[in-house]
Structures are given as C-alpha cells and as structure tokens.
Design an enzyme around this catalytic site. Structure first.
Site, PDB file in Angstrom:
ATOM      1  N   SER A  46      43.885 -17.629  30.968  1.00  9.83           N
ATOM      2  CA  SER A  46      43.277 -16.357  31.372  1.00  9.83           C
ATOM      3  C   SER A  46      41.899 -16.603  31.974  1.00  9.83           C
ATOM      4  O   SER A  46      40.945 -16.976  31.292  1.00  9.83           O
ATOM      5  CB  SER A  46      43.176 -15.427  30.159  1.00  9.83           C
ATOM      6  N   HIS A  86      46.415 -16.652  34.853  1.00  9.89           N
ATOM      7  CA  HIS A  86      46.499 -15.219  34.505  1.00  9.89           C
ATOM      8  C   HIS A  86      45.164 -14.580  34.873  1.00  9.89           C
ATOM      9  O   HIS A  86      44.111 -15.001  34.410  1.00  9.89           O
ATOM     10  CB  HIS A  86      46.766 -15.146  33.001  1.00  9.89           C
ATOM     11  N   ASP A 103      42.936 -11.193  34.905  1.00 14.81           N
ATOM     12  CA  ASP A 103      42.789  -9.860  34.313  1.00 14.81           C
ATOM     13  C   ASP A 103      41.975  -8.961  35.231  1.00 14.81           C
ATOM     14  O   ASP A 103      40.860  -9.305  35.618  1.00 14.81           O
ATOM     15  CB  ASP A 103      42.078  -9.973  32.959  1.00 14.81           C
ATOM     16  N   MET A 113      40.326  -5.124  35.541  1.00 17.60           N
ATOM     17  CA  MET A 113      39.957  -3.953  34.724  1.00 17.60           C
ATOM     18  C   MET A 113      39.217  -2.936  35.587  1.00 17.60           C
ATOM     19  O   MET A 113      38.414  -3.318  36.445  1.00 17.60           O
ATOM     20  CB  MET A 113      39.032  -4.388  33.582  1.00 17.60           C
ATOM     21  N   HIS A 118      47.189  -9.264  35.810  1.00 11.81           N
ATOM     22  CA  HIS A 118      47.343  -8.290  34.725  1.00 11.81           C
ATOM     23  C   HIS A 118      46.506  -7.066  35.063  1.00 11.81           C
ATOM     24  O   HIS A 118      45.281  -7.073  34.928  1.00 11.81           O
ATOM     25  CB  HIS A 118      46.876  -8.956  33.417  1.00 11.81           C
ATOM     26  N   MET A 170      45.020  -3.993  34.215  1.00  9.89           N
ATOM     27  CA  MET A 170      44.610  -3.073  33.147  1.00  9.89           C
ATOM     28  C   MET A 170      43.871  -1.924  33.832  1.00  9.89           C
ATOM     29  O   MET A 170      42.655  -1.763  33.713  1.00  9.89           O
ATOM     30  CB  MET A 170      43.719  -3.811  32.148  1.00  9.89           C
ATOM     31  N   MET A 173      50.894  -7.185  24.254  1.00  6.75           N
ATOM     32  CA  MET A 173      49.477  -7.408  23.979  1.00  6.75           C
ATOM     33  C   MET A 173      49.303  -7.594  22.468  1.00  6.75           C
ATOM     34  O   MET A 173      49.779  -6.781  21.676  1.00  6.75           O
ATOM     35  CB  MET A 173      48.642  -6.194  24.417  1.00  6.75           C
ATOM     36  N   GLY A 217      41.076  -5.276  27.085  1.00  7.22           N
ATOM     37  CA  GLY A 217      39.723  -4.985  27.536  1.00  7.22           C
ATOM     38  C   GLY A 217      38.703  -6.057  27.244  1.00  7.22           C
ATOM     39  O   GLY A 217      37.684  -6.128  27.921  1.00  7.22           O
ATOM     40  N   PHE A 218      38.954  -6.892  26.256  1.00  4.26           N
ATOM     41  CA  PHE A 218      37.961  -7.908  25.879  1.00  4.26           C
ATOM     42  C   PHE A 218      38.659  -9.202  25.514  1.00  4.26           C
ATOM     43  O   PHE A 218      39.712  -9.182  24.886  1.00  4.26           O
ATOM     44  CB  PHE A 218      37.148  -7.454  24.660  1.00  4.26           C
ATOM     45  N   GLY A 234      38.516 -12.914  23.385  1.00  2.00           N
ATOM     46  CA  GLY A 234      37.954 -13.405  22.132  1.00  2.00           C
ATOM     47  C   GLY A 234      38.156 -12.498  20.926  1.00  2.00           C
ATOM     48  O   GLY A 234      37.436 -12.592  19.945  1.00  2.00           O
ATOM     49  N   ASP A 281      49.791 -11.874  24.838  1.00  2.00           N
ATOM     50  CA  ASP A 281      48.451 -11.960  25.440  1.00  2.00           C
ATOM     51  C   ASP A 281      47.388 -11.465  24.464  1.00  2.00           C
ATOM     52  O   ASP A 281      47.416 -10.302  24.062  1.00  2.00           O
ATOM     53  CB  ASP A 281      48.427 -11.119  26.726  1.00  2.00           C
ATOM     54  N   GLY A 282      46.455 -12.365  24.124  1.00  2.00           N
ATOM     55  CA  GLY A 282      45.288 -11.974  23.337  1.00  2.00           C
ATOM     56  C   GLY A 282      45.239 -12.645  21.970  1.00  2.00           C
ATOM     57  O   GLY A 282      46.187 -12.555  21.195  1.00  2.00           O
ATOM     58  N   GLY A 283      44.141 -13.352  21.719  1.00  2.00           N
ATOM     59  CA  GLY A 283      43.944 -13.941  20.393  1.00  2.00           C
ATOM     60  C   GLY A 283      44.858 -15.114  20.076  1.00  2.00           C
ATOM     61  O   GLY A 283      45.020 -15.482  18.909  1.00  2.00           O
ATOM     62  N   GLY A 341      42.754 -17.478  26.716  1.00  2.00           N
ATOM     63  CA  GLY A 341      41.478 -17.432  27.422  1.00  2.00           C
ATOM     64  C   GLY A 341      40.469 -18.396  26.831  1.00  2.00           C
ATOM     65  O   GLY A 341      40.418 -19.574  27.173  1.00  2.00           O
TER      66      GLY A 341
END
Ligand code: DX5
Ligand code: ZN
Length: 225
Positions: free
Chosen positions: A9, A34, A36, A38, A67, A69, A138, A143-144, A146, A176-178, A198
C-alpha cells in the site's frame, strides 16, 4: 500449498522519493502495488489521485490496483483506468449504483473489485459477486494506515470462501488493513488470496526482510491449509 499475494500500500511510502520506493518494493518482490485514493467525504482525509497512478504506471510493470475510498466512484472510474489501473476497487458503501459501476469498469477492460467495510455483512455482496474479480474485505475502518486489525473480519472471509466454492465463482479474496507478520497467518487460514500491507513493508529500513518475514509466516499456515 496455497500462496498469498502481497500488495504493497503506497500510502505508507515516502512520497517524496516515489521512484526509489517503487524500486525498493520491486526488489522485495511484492506482487501488486495498491494505491489508496481518498476524497475527504467517504473518509475524513484526502490522498493520492490520477497523477500518482500515472507516475507509478511509468515506473513499473507490477500490476496496479486503485482503492477508491471516494463517493461516486462511477464518475472517476474512467480517469483511473486511463491513468493505468489494472484493477479498480470500489466500495459497496459509497454513493453510487454498484452493479452499474462494476459493469462499466469491466467494459473498460479493467478488473473489478468490490470493497466492504468491517461492519458490512458479507451477504450484502452476494448479488454482485458474479461481476467482480476480487472481493476486498477491509480489516480496519478505511481512511488511515497503521490501525489495529479487526479480527472479526476473518469470519466474513471464511463465508466469502465457502460461498465462492459452493457457487463455483472465481473472485479472489483480499484483506486490507492492519496486516502484519502476526495477522497474516490467520488471514491465509481464513481463505485470503491476497493481503494489502502498508506500514509493515515501508516503515522498516529493509523492505526485503519485512516482505520475506510476511511470506514465511503466510507459508507456515499455507502449508497446512
Ligand atoms: C486503509 C487503506 C489501507 C492502508 C493499509 O484505509 O485502505 O490500504 O493503507 O495500511 P496498513 O497496512 O498500515 O494498515
Ligand atoms: Zn487500501
């Protein structure tokens, strides 16, 4: 053995050194880039746009997934396809007619992906799954970067895999995420074909080591499942 693809990401990259960052993740043998996007409406902040996709397209042959968003992704789909996206990811929750958007994206010759937020039920996606090449679950609220992984999402991934097998569909499942070296194993066990990562790839000085560790953890469980 099942293998999982790793998508890096770009939001977590040093954007002032894009060329070097792309070289760094190519050397680390990530599978996908990837990006992102926004809009400050669907999510609280702004990030990236068609110019960045165009710039990255010139730097690499790696597949690029974008992606979105954003609200009204149908209005911007063509611009991102023309900028060089291989896959466009649109949210079920954003303001548009998802079925129409997905059909339009396919007609542009681009792969389609439908993203759902952590609290959106898998069942809501079922009428659309014939139209998608990827379902993106997700595992943080968008939106963020980390943020901590929301473990309950794995149940949805299991449902998505079972439904695909039962109905002989072909979409891949991405998370996606974490995703870290601790959460990648459970993602693979639950049925993910791809993970988006990411900070854990871009933050360490050595992206090669970081990616190798992720793959090793993924393969430990992949070998059994
Ligand atoms: C979250 C983005 C993710 C994020 C991943 O809104 O969609 O792609 O950047 O970053 P990490 O891996 O740091 O959670
Ligand atoms: Zn993303």
């Amino acid at each position: 053995m099942r293998t999982v693809r790793i998508a890096a990401s770009l939001l977590a990259a040093d954007l002032g050194r894009l060329q070097q960052e792309v070289k760094r993740i190519e050397a680390a043998q990530v599978d996908v880039i990837h990006i992102d996007v926004m809009d400050g409406h669907f999510v609280p902040y702004f990030a990236l746009g068609t110019e960045v996709v165009q710039a990255i397209r010139k730097m690499t042959r790696l597949p690029i997934e974008v992606h979105l968003m954003i609200q009204q992704p149908d209005r911007y789909a063509r611009a991102f396809v023309e900028a060089g996206a291989d896959t466009l990811i649109v949210h079920l929750e954003s303001y548009h007619h998802p079925q129409r958007t997905l059909v339009n994206i396919r007609e542009m010759g681009c792969r389609t992906s439908l993203a759902i937020n952590p609290m959106t039920l898998f069942e809501k996606t079922c009428p659309l799954l014939q139209k998608v090449d990827q379902l993106l679950c997700m595992s943080v609220n968008p939106g963020f970067m980390g943020q901590p992984f929301i473990i309950e999402v794995l149940e949805k991934v299991r449902l998505a895999q079972a439904y695909r097998d039962k109905h002989r569909l072909e979409y891949e499942i991405s998370i996606d995420g974490g995703v870290t070296d601790e959460t990648i194993g459970p993602c693979v066990t639950a049925g993910a074909n791809q993970v988006v990562v990411g900070r854990p790839i871009f933050s360490p000085a050595d992206a090669n080591d970081a990616t190798r560790l992720l793959r090793a953890r993924a393969n430990e469980v992949g070998a059994g499942g």
